[in-house]
Design an enzyme around this catalytic site. Structure first.
Site, PDB file in Angstrom:
ATOM      1  N   ARG A   1     -10.276  60.668   6.640  1.00 22.11           N
ATOM      2  CA  ARG A   1      -9.472  60.098   7.653  1.00 22.11           C
ATOM      3  C   ARG A   1     -10.589  59.257   8.236  1.00 22.11           C
ATOM      4  O   ARG A   1      -9.599  57.961   8.280  1.00 22.11           O
ATOM      5  CB  ARG A   1      -9.253  61.600   8.555  1.00 22.11           C
ATOM      6  CG  ARG A   1      -8.064  61.226   9.610  1.00 22.11           C
ATOM      7  CD  ARG A   1      -7.974  62.267  10.271  1.00 22.11           C
ATOM      8  NE  ARG A   1      -7.310  62.103  12.072  1.00 22.11           N
ATOM      9  CZ  ARG A   1      -5.766  61.769  11.849  1.00 22.11           C
ATOM     10  NH1 ARG A   1      -5.026  61.240  11.177  1.00 22.11           N
ATOM     11  NH2 ARG A   1      -5.253  61.596  13.334  1.00 22.11           N
TER      12      ARG A   1
ATOM     13  N   TYR B   1     -12.688  52.483  16.363  1.00 23.65           N
ATOM     14  CA  TYR B   1     -12.151  51.619  15.524  1.00 23.65           C
ATOM     15  C   TYR B   1     -12.596  49.925  15.498  1.00 23.65           C
ATOM     16  O   TYR B   1     -12.703  49.717  14.546  1.00 23.65           O
ATOM     17  CB  TYR B   1     -11.160  51.987  14.476  1.00 23.65           C
ATOM     18  CG  TYR B   1     -11.332  53.405  13.702  1.00 23.65           C
ATOM     19  CD1 TYR B   1     -11.948  54.160  12.889  1.00 23.65           C
ATOM     20  CD2 TYR B   1      -9.995  53.943  14.395  1.00 23.65           C
ATOM     21  CE1 TYR B   1     -11.654  55.419  12.209  1.00 23.65           C
ATOM     22  CE2 TYR B   1      -9.928  55.289  13.892  1.00 23.65           C
ATOM     23  CZ  TYR B   1     -10.598  56.254  13.160  1.00 23.65           C
ATOM     24  OH  TYR B   1     -11.048  57.439  12.403  1.00 23.65           O
TER      25      TYR B   1
ATOM     26  N   ARG C   1      -3.983  64.390   8.908  1.00 21.66           N
ATOM     27  CA  ARG C   1      -5.521  65.714  10.203  1.00 21.66           C
ATOM     28  C   ARG C   1      -5.596  66.571   8.975  1.00 21.66           C
ATOM     29  O   ARG C   1      -3.983  67.092   7.998  1.00 21.66           O
ATOM     30  CB  ARG C   1      -4.520  65.644  11.244  1.00 21.66           C
ATOM     31  CG  ARG C   1      -4.405  65.055  12.177  1.00 21.66           C
ATOM     32  CD  ARG C   1      -3.929  65.405  13.236  1.00 21.66           C
ATOM     33  NE  ARG C   1      -3.831  64.806  14.552  1.00 21.66           N
ATOM     34  CZ  ARG C   1      -2.912  63.833  15.164  1.00 21.66           C
ATOM     35  NH1 ARG C   1      -1.272  63.586  14.128  1.00 21.66           N
ATOM     36  NH2 ARG C   1      -2.511  63.058  15.639  1.00 21.66           N
TER      37      ARG C   1
END
Length: 311
Positions: A255, A287, A157
């Site tokens: 990311r 995803y 992150r």
């Protein structure tokens, strides 16, 4: 007890028990302030709110033109707030249990191709080796190369990346131990390229007498570490130089690239969940469009009848 006092107790719990960051607490505070203002107008208090009250609040958000995603986030804050009041005995019931979230389409994350990530890195490294670059310019370019290499190698992150300690660049291990959301620790891998970039950047940092402080990425002008805003601004400049649209690039997009490229190359979804630090796999399942494409191509390439004819 007033609604503001209830909210204060709830935020104290988030900070103490869940290790919520300042940014998270500020977001919850804004959402609850809005909800409490609505309750005050309606002449109610959190302790006597009903499901009709909460639905009325959600309807008011729609009237004000809030996007479904923003309204859903606000309902999530209100839901957690009421659950806290009920569990702690400040309210006789949880009025949010019967309220459903507004329907929203799950947006697919913007994803960079491997070639686009390569172009970003090339521009950063060109700045490091540019013969006419000043010492501060070389340091800034080396910092960007290090940020990019680490972010693409680890999927950290942004808040985790910019707050890395200086010791991260000196490690001989092939991994970093990172403390993420809720103070949970996890291991993330380091590539040779990311370790080399970190060591080269640290050498320049120390050469230019900027070695004081605990941070690997110290702020440019004030104490503390580099801010997310400064990183995002510098990244957009690199994107422009690489011929990429600035609105397509952000630290968070890198990311996403880390996760998507791993999945495209055969990584297991649960492994990617661990690496990203997602506590729930449903967060990682955004995803699955990548997995769907991989499965389609696998069937196309490997199935004995994929060419359309029977043997």
């Amino acid at each position: 007890m007033s609604g503001a006092r209830h909210a204060s107790l709830f935020l104290d719990m988030l900070a103490a028990e869940r290790g919520a960051s300042k940014n998270t607490l500020d977001a919850y505070r804004r959402d609850l302030d809005d909800y409490l203002a609505y309750l005050a107008e309606a002449g109610g208090e959190p302790g006597n709110a009903t499901s009709a009250t909460v639905r009325g609040f959600m309807a008011s958000l729609e009237e004000r033109g809030l996007k479904a995603t923003s309204a859903a986030r606000r309902l999530s804050a209100v839901r957690q707030f009421h659950k806290f009041l009920y569990v702690e005995g400040y309210a006789p019931a949880d009025p949010t249990a019967a309220v459903s979230a507004p329907k929203r389409g799950r947006a697919l994350p913007k994803v960079l191709s491997v070639a686009e990530v390569d172009r970003l890195l090339q521009v950063a490294y060109q700045g490091v080796g540019h013969p006419e670059a000043s010492a501060p310019e070389r340091l800034r370019a080396a910092r960007m190369a290090c940020l990019l290499e680490l972010l693409y190698a680890t999927g950290l992150r942004v808040s985790e990346l910019i707050a890395l300690p200086r010791s991260a660049a000196r490690t001989r291990d092939r991994f970093l131990v990172v403390r993420g959301k809720g103070a949970k620790e996890r291991l993330v891998p380091l590539t040779d390229a990311s370790r080399d970039a970190a060591q080269a950047y640290l050498a320049l940092l120390e050469e230019q007498k900027k070695a004081a402080g605990p941070w690997l990425f110290p702020a440019d002008s004030q104490s503390g570490h580099l801010t997310r805003q400064a990183f995002a601004r510098d990244l957009k400049a690199v994107a422009g130089a690489a011929g990429l649209r600035a609105d397509k690039i952000s630290p968070h997009v890198l990311r996403h690239a880390f996760a998507s490229h791993l999945l495209q190359n055969g990584a297991d979804l649960r492994v990617v969940q661990e690496l990203l630090g997602h506590s729930d796999i449903s967060t990682t399942q955004i995803y699955t469009h990548v997995l769907d494409e991989r499965l389609k191509s696998m069937v196309r390439d490997l199935h004995p009848l994929a060419e359309g004819g029977e043997g």
